[in-house]
Each structure stands twice: as C-alpha cells, then as structure tokens.
Design an enzyme around this catalytic site. Structure first.
Site, PDB file in Angstrom:
ATOM      1  N   ASN A  76       0.833  -1.208   0.000  1.00 46.63           N
ATOM      2  CA  ASN A  76       0.000   0.000   0.000  1.00 46.63           C
ATOM      3  C   ASN A  76       0.863   1.253   0.000  1.00 46.63           C
ATOM      4  O   ASN A  76       0.567   2.234  -0.701  1.00 46.63           O
ATOM      5  CB  ASN A  76      -0.907   0.016   1.226  1.00 46.63           C
ATOM      6  N   ARG A 103     -11.607  -3.799 -14.123  1.00 44.64           N
ATOM      7  CA  ARG A 103     -10.588  -4.809 -13.828  1.00 44.64           C
ATOM      8  C   ARG A 103     -11.260  -6.172 -13.975  1.00 44.64           C
ATOM      9  O   ARG A 103     -12.341  -6.387 -13.438  1.00 44.64           O
ATOM     10  CB  ARG A 103     -10.028  -4.670 -12.411  1.00 44.64           C
ATOM     11  N   HIS A 144     -15.963   3.937 -14.427  1.00 45.59           N
ATOM     12  CA  HIS A 144     -15.756   3.141 -13.222  1.00 45.59           C
ATOM     13  C   HIS A 144     -17.029   2.408 -12.804  1.00 45.59           C
ATOM     14  O   HIS A 144     -17.012   1.583 -11.890  1.00 45.59           O
ATOM     15  CB  HIS A 144     -15.279   4.063 -12.089  1.00 45.59           C
ATOM     16  N   ARG A 147     -13.462   3.280   5.131  1.00 49.06           N
ATOM     17  CA  ARG A 147     -12.314   2.383   5.344  1.00 49.06           C
ATOM     18  C   ARG A 147     -10.993   3.134   5.290  1.00 49.06           C
ATOM     19  O   ARG A 147     -10.118   2.929   6.124  1.00 49.06           O
ATOM     20  CB  ARG A 147     -12.312   1.280   4.279  1.00 49.06           C
ATOM     21  N   HIS A 195     -15.171  -2.960   0.722  1.00 49.41           N
ATOM     22  CA  HIS A 195     -15.156  -2.300  -0.580  1.00 49.41           C
ATOM     23  C   HIS A 195     -16.515  -1.773  -1.017  1.00 49.41           C
ATOM     24  O   HIS A 195     -16.593  -0.921  -1.898  1.00 49.41           O
ATOM     25  CB  HIS A 195     -14.622  -3.288  -1.631  1.00 49.41           C
TER      26      HIS A 195
END
Length: 691
Positions: free
Chosen positions: A51, A377, A437, A566, A594
């Site tokens: 990260n 993705r 997106h 988060r 998520h």
C-alpha cells in the site's frame, strides 16, 4: 422546538494524503493483533508495505508533479510542498513501525513455529556453503555488474527494482581504478529462497535473495577489494498521463506510455542504513531527490517480498480457515428467477459464480440478442471475457466498455480488449476525460414477442479473484426502469454522450453529486422541522468538499450521521459547532471492505443505494459512476443490516476517528459482547451451508 440553522463557523478539512498513511497504519496494526493467525498477520504487514509503495507511486508522485506548478493550498490549507514534507515525516514513522513489527514481533513468532528467515549472521557452515553454491550456479550467471566511469554513467534504475551499490577498491584487468558499481538483482529469480532441510536442519528455512547478493557480491570483482555493498530501491511516479484530446488512438498512446512507466520521476529512495552519507548523496543527486526522501532501512529494502513465505511455508494451521461462499441453486434458467424477484449478492459470502453463470447462460441462449458490459478490472484468465467472446461468436451483439486507464491494470486491459475485438466484440474506450468506473451488465432478451432487459449492477469489479476477498454487493434485476436507465447510460458511453433523464439511477458526473447533496440537505430540513433525521453511508474514502460542507451543515441542523470510511477521510467529526453529530469509523479485517452503501432515513420513507462511487472528488465529478436503489424492501433491509447496522456494532475490527484526526481502536464496553461484522456474516454463510 426546531433546530437552529447552520452556523457560520468555517468548515475544517483534514489532509487526504496524511489520512491515507493513517489507514496504512491501521492495516499494520492487524499484523500486531495476536487474535489473528500468524501468517495472516504477516500478510497484513506485507499489505501495508505494498500500500505504501502504491501511495508513493501515485499520491506522492502527483504531489511531486504539483510542486513544479503554482503552489495552491488545498482544502486543508497546505501547499503541495508542505504536504509532501509531512508525507515523508509520517511515512518514515510508518516504515520504522513496519520493520519493528517484522524484526521484533513476527520474525521471532514465526521462528517459534519453525519458520525461519535467516540473516547472514545466522548461517552455519553448511548453510553458507549451500548458499555460495546457489549464488555461483543460479545467481552469478545472470548478473551484470556495472562499474561507474565516464564510459558507464549511472544507469537507469527501474522502479522498485532491487539493486546494490558496491564500493570497490583496486584496479581491474584494464587498469581502471575502482569506485562505485551497481549490481541489479535478477528479476527472473525468486526473492525468497528455501534452504533444503538436509542443509539447515529446518523444514521451513528461508533466505532473502538480497542477503545472498550482499554476502557474495565480492565474487563479482575478483582481484579487487569490496569495501561495502548496500541494498537500495527507488520508487518512481507511476501515474500515466495521456492527453486524450490530442491523441488519435488512446490504446496506442497508452502502450507507448506503459513502455516508459518504470523510469518516470523518482519520489523515494530506500537504502541500507549502513550506507555512507557520501554514497547516499550521490544517489540523491542522480535521482534528483531531497534528503527527506531517503528512507534508511535496517533490513531488506523490500520487506514485502517476505510475503512469499506465506505460501511456501505450507502451514494452513497458521492461516484463516477456508470457507465456501453460498451458491444459488439456479438451474439452467436464471432469467426465470430474475423475472420473479431481484437477486442480491453479497460477496464474498455469496459466490460470484452467479454473475458468471448469468453471462454464460446469456452467451448461449438463442433468445438473447445483445449484451453490453463495462470492464474496469477483470483479472487474468477471466471467465467473464471468455463468455463475452463466446457470445459474440454465437451471433450476439456484444458491446464492452473497457476502461484502459484502470491503474496498474492498463496492460491487462489492453490485452483482453484486443481479444474481444478479434472475436467481433464492439469495444468502446469510454468518454474522453472521464474514467468509466461504473459496474454494469445489460442483457437484452426476446420474450413473448417483446424485449426484456436484465441488468447486473455492482459495487465491485467483474473480477472473480477479488470477489473472494473484497466485500461488495451485486444486484441482478429485470426492473424496467433500471433496465431503461442502464440502456441509456450505455448509449451515452458508446455514442456522443447525449443528455439523458434517468428514472432510478444516479450517475456521475451528472446527477450523483447533486443527488447526494440534495438528500443530505433533505435530512437537514427534516431535522429543522423537528422530525427524526439520520443518514448512514459506507465507502472506501471521502474528500469531496461540497459533500463534506453539506454533511457539516446537516450535523449543525441536528442530523445524526454515521460514516463508515475504510481509508482516507478528510472530514473531521465531533468538532463542537461543526460536526458534533457526525461519527466516523473505519473497519479493517479479514476482507477488504469495498462496498459503497448510502442510506437516508427520509422521515420514515427511507432510501438505500449501492454504488460504484466513493465520495471523492474524482468519483463524483470526473468519472462515470452509478448509484442504484435497492427497491425490494426485503433486500433493502438485508443491505441495511449486513453493511451498515452490522458494521456500526463491530467492536473487534473498528477504529473511531477522533476530532484531532487520529484513530483509536474501538474496545468492548462493559456489558458488551465481542462482535465482528465480518465474522458474523461468515457464521451466517456457514449456517446457510449447514441448513
């Protein structure tokens, strides 16, 4: 008595970059949690490292680029240079904590379990002999040391590659005077090497490749004296820039950019703490970095490589137990199920196979005429891509909106876009200047002499791998209004972006931002009228200033606001007169949180949306995103309970954001029972299998 109107107190904003570093510290905190299986703790350590790598490649890289421009302060009042200086200060603390976690906590704990990562000082004679042989046979043949002299200037150093800078004394065969040399670690070799049990006596003994290189690098310079060898690694800006309005073919332009990505501007230097200042200065000068961009490391410069031990150790007893996601009993006609009732999937507790099966059935169903899908993705070997190709070969009209600029997946997306086009799929690269997106699939099917639309909408990507470890919602519906909205958005993406009126969905960059603010302000009006007012939202990150201002105003009006964020959050809760009615918590656990869910009480007529969009400036203003309502009251209640109510009860994996911008771990209060949202949902999954 009505609540007063909002005050004129100026809103306050935290810094997004520093908040992101704080999130990485919470990830690292999991590595110290003894309740978590040991190898999973090691995984959390490595996640915090990767990260931080990505943070420097993107966030710090963007800051570095901005420093060369006009120094415009951000919402928190800091200039890019001030932010970058603070980033280096906070990152240095995080890096020290990472190495302390490894050396003082995890490495000893692993050794106690018979899993040892040996330093050179720990090698006995048999181990040292075996490693020298390994070096001579496997490593040395692929090394190409480069001595620095006028004929060999400082080489280009690839982003995040492992290198040694070597101080050499003496003259070589050509009479050249020694000095500095660079040795690049072979990318083709593993970074962690297992030592045979017959050599070291341990079943799970490992050595870093960097340790072997450092120990035997002198063999590369026979007849000369090596006075020091120091590992180093440079991190570079990895944000690709393609001026879409100036290029004729974005795919070709992106391929050209990818070729040079590994050699963009340097943003960070990690180096062995024993390296002399003079050599460090030479490296800084070469990479055009300031002193505070140097991270002096006591240990391997890429700690993340120890992650290979997780699989190599073969110790399932030190990992989370396996679980089986719930699978729907759907038979051969999923469309029949969806006509009767919407299907809600909560991943990873519900299997992603239902989404794949929907597409598979559509690809072979003679009544299906067209399939449209967005792909951001998809992962390698994606069954989604395979079924889209099969659908095209079966004569369906297939259109796929491929977002080429999905960060770090650009090359993979280019590859599967080529495969799709070769099969006859119409591939669209979205709208210039706006990343696509949104997660949408539209299937058009002929039924009883009319066309019916079936839709899948999700908060996560069409990636069967991440669906095992990311929490996300997916909705499969035949609702005519939602189907019409999705159809119009696909027309907009593949055509020339006509203005459209949506019935049910909110869409960025047009109606989602304003729709959120309208709903926040509606709660504030309810509060001012003396009615109960509340909103709860869950997301990955929050920084959009107008939304934050609206939340502050709602708090001042008396709205009770719970935010589950988060990662980075630039809103500051609990400040008297500004945000005293706002609470923010972050959940970090086994699965990566998520899903994005927004719930508004609306005086008893509540609304709940799932979305692909975080409350970030980029998502709300510069991307194509969707937020879709959950209209079935049973499913709406399930979304509320599983993703909001559940997480507000969590006292095992939750951190509370304090008014000063720091986070504190939520503890079990007297009289409370320990409760983990994720473990509760997993228990329901297991119970469902048992039933």
């Amino acid at each position: 008595m009505n609540n007063p109107a909002p005050t004129d107190i100026a809103p306050v904003f935290a810094n997004r970059e520093l908040s992101q570093i704080s999130f990485n510290a919470r990830v690292l905190d999991q590595a110290l949690d003894k309740r978590i299986p040991l190898l999973e703790r090691l995984r959390f350590l490595c996640i915090s490292c990767t990260n931080l790598d990505e943070f420097f490649e993107i966030r710090a890289g963007n800051l570095t680029r901005k420093i060369g421009m006009v120094q415009v302060p951000g919402p928190d009042g800091r200039t890019p240079q001030q932010v970058l200086d603070a980033v280096h200060d906070e990152s240095a603390k995080l890096v020290r904590a990472q190495y302390s976690c490894w050396q003082d906590v995890l490495a000893p704990a692993l050794a106690a379990e018979g899993i040892r990562v040996l330093k050179s000082r720990d090698w006995d004679a048999a181990t040292a002999d075996w490693l020298r042989t390994y070096f001579n046979d496997e490593v040395m043949p692929v090394l190409s040391p480069l001595g620095l002299d006028p004929a060999h200037p400082f080489p280009k150093i690839l982003n995040k590659s492992l290198n040694l800078v070597v101080l050499v004394e003496g003259r070589d065969a050509f009479g050249r005077e020694g000095g500095l040399a660079i040795v690049r670690a072979p990318r083709s070799l593993p970074r962690i090497i297992r030592i045979p049990e017959s050599v070291s006596g341990g079943k799970s003994d490992f050595v870093f490749l960097s340790s072997i290189l450092s120990q035997y690098v002198s063999d590369l310079f026979p007849g000369m004296t090596v006075n020091g060898a120091y590992q180093f690694r440079v991190t570079r800006n990895s944000e690709l820039f393609v001026d879409e309005e100036e290029v004729e073919d974005i795919a070709i332009a992106l391929r050209d950019e990818l070729a040079g990505r590994g050699y963009l501007r340097a943003v960070r230097l990690e180096i062995d703490e024993a390296c002399p200042d003079e050599i460090v200065g030479t490296l800084l000068e070469n990479f055009e970095l300031t002193e505070n961009a140097v991270y002096r490391i006591n240990g391997p410069v890429n700690l993340n490589r120890v992650s290979q031990v997780i699989d190599l150790a073969q110790r399932p007893d030190l990992l989370y137990g396996d679980f089986n996601s719930r699978k729907m009993e759907i038979g051969d006609d999923l469309f029949h199920h969806v006509r009767d009732r919407d299907i809600l999937l909560h991943h990873p507790y519900d299997s992603f196979s239902t989404v794949i099966e929907l597409l598979r059935q559509a690809s072979v169903d003679p009544d299906v005429l067209a399939i449209k899908q967005t792909l951001y993705r998809a992962g390698k070997g994606s069954p989604i891509v395979d079924h889209l190709i099969q659908a095209a070969r079966n004569g369906k009209d297939v259109t796929v909106v491929v977002e080429l600029r999905a960060r770090f997946d650009e090359e993979a997306n280019l590859d599967f876009a080529d495969r799709l086009q070769e099969a006859g799929v119409q591939v669209v690269y979205g709208v210039v200047g706006y990343k696509t997106h949104a997660k949408m699939m539209l299937i058009v099917r002929r039924e009883a002499n009319q066309l019916r639309r079936y839709v899948h909408l999700g908060t996560g990507n069409y990636h069967s791998g991440t669906a095992r470890v990311y929490t996300d919602f997916g909705l499969i519906t035949a609702n005519p209004d939602i189907g019409r909205d999705v159809h119009l958005i696909f027309q907009q993406l593949s055509g020339l972006a006509p203005a459209i009126q949506l019935h049910r969905l909110l869409q960025s960059p047009f109606t989602l931002h304003s729709g959120l603010i309208e709903r926040i302000e509606r709660e504030a009006e309810h509060a001012r009228a003396g009615r109960p007012a509340r909103l709860i939202a869950k997301m990955n990150a929050l920084n959009e200033t107008k939304v934050i201002r609206a939340l502050y105003a709602a708090s001042q009006a008396g709205v009770q606001i719970d935010l589950i964020v988060r990662g980075a959050c630039t809103l500051q809760p609990g400040i008297q007169g500004i945000s005293e009615n706002i609470r923010v918590r972050s959940i970090v656990g086994r699965f990566l949180e998520h899903h994005r869910v927004y719930w508004f009480r609306n005086d008893g007529d509540s609304e709940i949306y799932c979305s692909s969009a975080d409350w970030l400036e980029r998502n709300l203003l510069r991307r194509v995103e969707t937020a879709f309502p959950i209209l079935d009251p049973i499913l709406a209640r399930r979304v509320y309970e599983e993703s909001l109510e559940n997480y507000l009860r969590d006292n095992q994996n939750a951190y509370e954001l304090l008014p000063d911008g720091t986070y504190t771990r939520v503890e079990v209060e007297p009289g409370e029972q320990p409760f983990s949202a994720q473990m509760s949902l997993l228990a329901q999954t297991v119970a469902g299998h048992s039933a």
